[in-house]
Design a protein around this motif. Structure first.
Motif, PDB file in Angstrom:
ATOM      1  N   ILE A  16      82.857  56.828 -90.583  1.00 31.33           N
ATOM      2  CA  ILE A  16      81.472  57.248 -90.753  1.00 31.33           C
ATOM      3  C   ILE A  16      81.433  58.325 -91.831  1.00 31.33           C
ATOM      4  N   HIS A  17      80.248  58.604 -92.335  1.00 32.97           N
ATOM      5  CA  HIS A  17      80.092  59.680 -93.314  1.00 32.97           C
ATOM      6  C   HIS A  17      80.067  61.027 -92.593  1.00 32.97           C
ATOM      7  N   TRP A  18      80.444  62.084 -93.331  1.00 35.56           N
ATOM      8  CA  TRP A  18      80.360  63.420 -92.761  1.00 35.56           C
ATOM      9  C   TRP A  18      78.921  63.782 -92.445  1.00 35.56           C
ATOM     10  N   ASP A  38      76.767  61.749 -91.177  1.00 35.23           N
ATOM     11  CA  ASP A  38      76.532  61.181 -89.850  1.00 35.23           C
ATOM     12  C   ASP A  38      77.130  62.073 -88.765  1.00 35.23           C
ATOM     13  N   ALA A  56      84.906  60.567 -89.057  1.00 32.61           N
ATOM     14  CA  ALA A  56      84.516  61.028 -90.389  1.00 32.61           C
ATOM     15  C   ALA A  56      85.733  61.290 -91.253  1.00 32.61           C
ATOM     16  N   ARG A  83      71.587  59.201 -99.872  1.00 30.53           N
ATOM     17  CA  ARG A  83      70.895  58.491 -98.800  1.00 30.53           C
ATOM     18  C   ARG A  83      69.379  58.670 -98.890  1.00 30.53           C
ATOM     19  N   TYR A  86      74.718  64.762 -88.104  1.00 25.36           N
ATOM     20  CA  TYR A  86      73.607  64.269 -87.301  1.00 25.36           C
ATOM     21  C   TYR A  86      74.014  64.124 -85.837  1.00 25.36           C
ATOM     22  N   PHE A  87      75.237  63.679 -85.586  1.00 27.08           N
ATOM     23  CA  PHE A  87      75.721  63.584 -84.204  1.00 27.08           C
ATOM     24  C   PHE A  87      75.722  64.958 -83.547  1.00 27.08           C
ATOM     25  N   GLU A 104      76.003  63.368-100.278  1.00 25.97           N
ATOM     26  CA  GLU A 104      75.734  62.240 -99.387  1.00 25.97           C
ATOM     27  C   GLU A 104      74.257  62.195 -99.011  1.00 25.97           C
ATOM     28  N   TYR A 105      73.692  63.363 -98.737  1.00 25.76           N
ATOM     29  CA  TYR A 105      72.282  63.409 -98.354  1.00 25.76           C
ATOM     30  C   TYR A 105      71.385  62.959 -99.507  1.00 25.76           C
ATOM     31  N   TYR A 110      72.271  65.751 -82.526  1.00 18.10           N
ATOM     32  CA  TYR A 110      71.831  65.005 -81.348  1.00 18.10           C
ATOM     33  C   TYR A 110      72.341  65.668 -80.062  1.00 18.10           C
ATOM     34  N   SER A 141      83.968  62.038 -83.246  1.00 17.22           N
ATOM     35  CA  SER A 141      83.145  61.946 -84.460  1.00 17.22           C
ATOM     36  C   SER A 141      83.865  62.565 -85.657  1.00 17.22           C
TER      37      SER A 141
END
Length: 368
Positions: free
Chosen positions: A263-265, A267, A258, A196, A270-271, A192-193, A274, A254
């Motif tokens: 949402i993507h894993w 993301d 996922a 992106r 990233y959550f 995924e990374y 955060y 989250s």
């Protein structure tokens, strides 16, 4: 197929098929190129054994031409043979970072792997100094957990160590470990990374994983000490519990999003990061307030603070050196999150040192 049934579209397809093979493949011998200013390096474009292309050209595009240039910007594909290596000269024209990527109008040829990440530095010795600084602050941060554990063991007491700080720290490092392990070890998330950020480097290194997991283990051990040593009436406050529950609910939601592909894993990771950043901003407040209320730093390890201060100062120094050496000040002033968090932590460390050495240096406060 009879000749009289061939349509113009079919004829075009047959002509293209004659000149192109769908599995034609190009690659380069390396993606990352690090250069000193005004110097160059030779890299290679390689055609694989099944390469066949008789039309079109391969074009190289330099993202920032004031940082680097390449000697060949256009290569005729029809002149290439299978199993050959074409030398390309990349020259540094200015400090900084840039991508050199490619395109072609021949859709039969995959050029996704034809790119270079070019980094240009001014002074070679600064690279060495930056690397040394990086390892020193990594060691300082890694061992900063031990003084508090030692003091707890020596005193057989955790009175003076704020449980809110400890619980927030524990959740923060758990989420930091999840982020690092997920992005480094799970193939689907790594894919995924790469999708992106096609030319991006994975930001997680082995030392990041070691630091995060090591922090979880040492924090867990300190929590265990809180269970077996004298603690008086200390406990996790209602405020901290509410904050932890909010963070926990956010993370659980989250995970569900996922899991059900909302949402993507990536993301989700990233959550998690955060939440970790938010915890970094608030985790010192309970301990600082507790020291103020008790008018004492007894039970709170100054060794932890000194090591954290050393790591934070060196981390910021490394960022400043790299910004100068790579002419990349935007990494500090354009996106100040990392530098700002480091500065915030250092300011709290200074405040803790003032509490310990100035404000409450004569205090002999002890809980009974």
């Amino acid at each position: 197929m009879h000749l009289n049934t061939i349509t113009p579209a079919s004829l075009i397809v047959l002509i293209l098929a004659k000149y192109c093979v769908c599995d034609s493949t190009l690659k380069v011998d390396k993606h990352d190129v690090t250069l000193r200013l005004h110097e160059g390096e030779t890299v290679s474009l390689i055609t694989e054994s099944n390469f066949t292309a008789s039309v079109d050209t391969l074009n190289f595009i330099v993202q920032h031409s004031d940082i680097a240039r390449i000697n060949l910007t256009t290569i005729g594909l029809k002149i290439l043979e299978p199993n050959v290596s074409i030398p390309l000269q990349i020259t540094a024209t200015g400090a900084g970072k840039t991508d050199i990527f490619s395109n072609t109008t021949n859709q039969q040829i995959n050029v996704d792997d034809i790119y270079f990440r070019v980094t240009v530095f001014k002074v070679a010795s600064l690279n060495t100094i930056s690397t040394i600084i990086g390892w020193v602050y990594f060691v300082a941060w890694s061992i900063s957990f031990y003084p508090q554990a030692y003091i707890n063991w020596k005193r057989k007491s955790v009175i003076g160590l704020n449980f809110d700080f400890l619980s927030l720290n524990f959740m923060g490092f758990i989420l930091y470990s999840v982020f690092n392990l997920g992005l480094y070890l799970i193939p689907e998330i790594k894919e995924e990374y790469s999708v992106r950020y096609p030319r991006g480097l994975n930001p997680v290194q082995v030392n990041d994983i070691f630091f995060a997991v090591h922090a979880v283990i040492l924090t867990s051990f300190t929590i265990y000490q809180c269970l077996i040593y004298e603690r008086a009436d200390q406990r996790v406050s209602i405020t901290a519990r509410v904050i932890l529950v909010i963070f926990g609910v956010f993370v659980i939601i989250s995970i569900y999003l996922a899991a059900f592909a909302v949402i993507h894993w990536l993301d989700f990771l990233y959550f998690c990061s955060y939440v970790k950043l938010t915890i970094t901003l608030i985790k010192y407040v309970p301990q600082a307030y507790m020291n103020y209320r008790r008018k004492s730093t007894s039970g709170w390890s100054i060794g932890n603070i000194l090591l954290d201060f050393t790591g934070g100062m060196l981390s910021m120094l490394q960022m400043i050196l790299n910004a100068y050496n790579y002419d990349d000040w935007v990494s500090i002033f354009g996106d100040p999150t990392k530098f700002g968090l480091g500065l915030f932590s250092v300011l709290f460390d200074i405040f803790f040192m003032l509490q310990h050495y100035v404000f409450y240096k004569h205090s002999r406060y002890e809980d009974h």
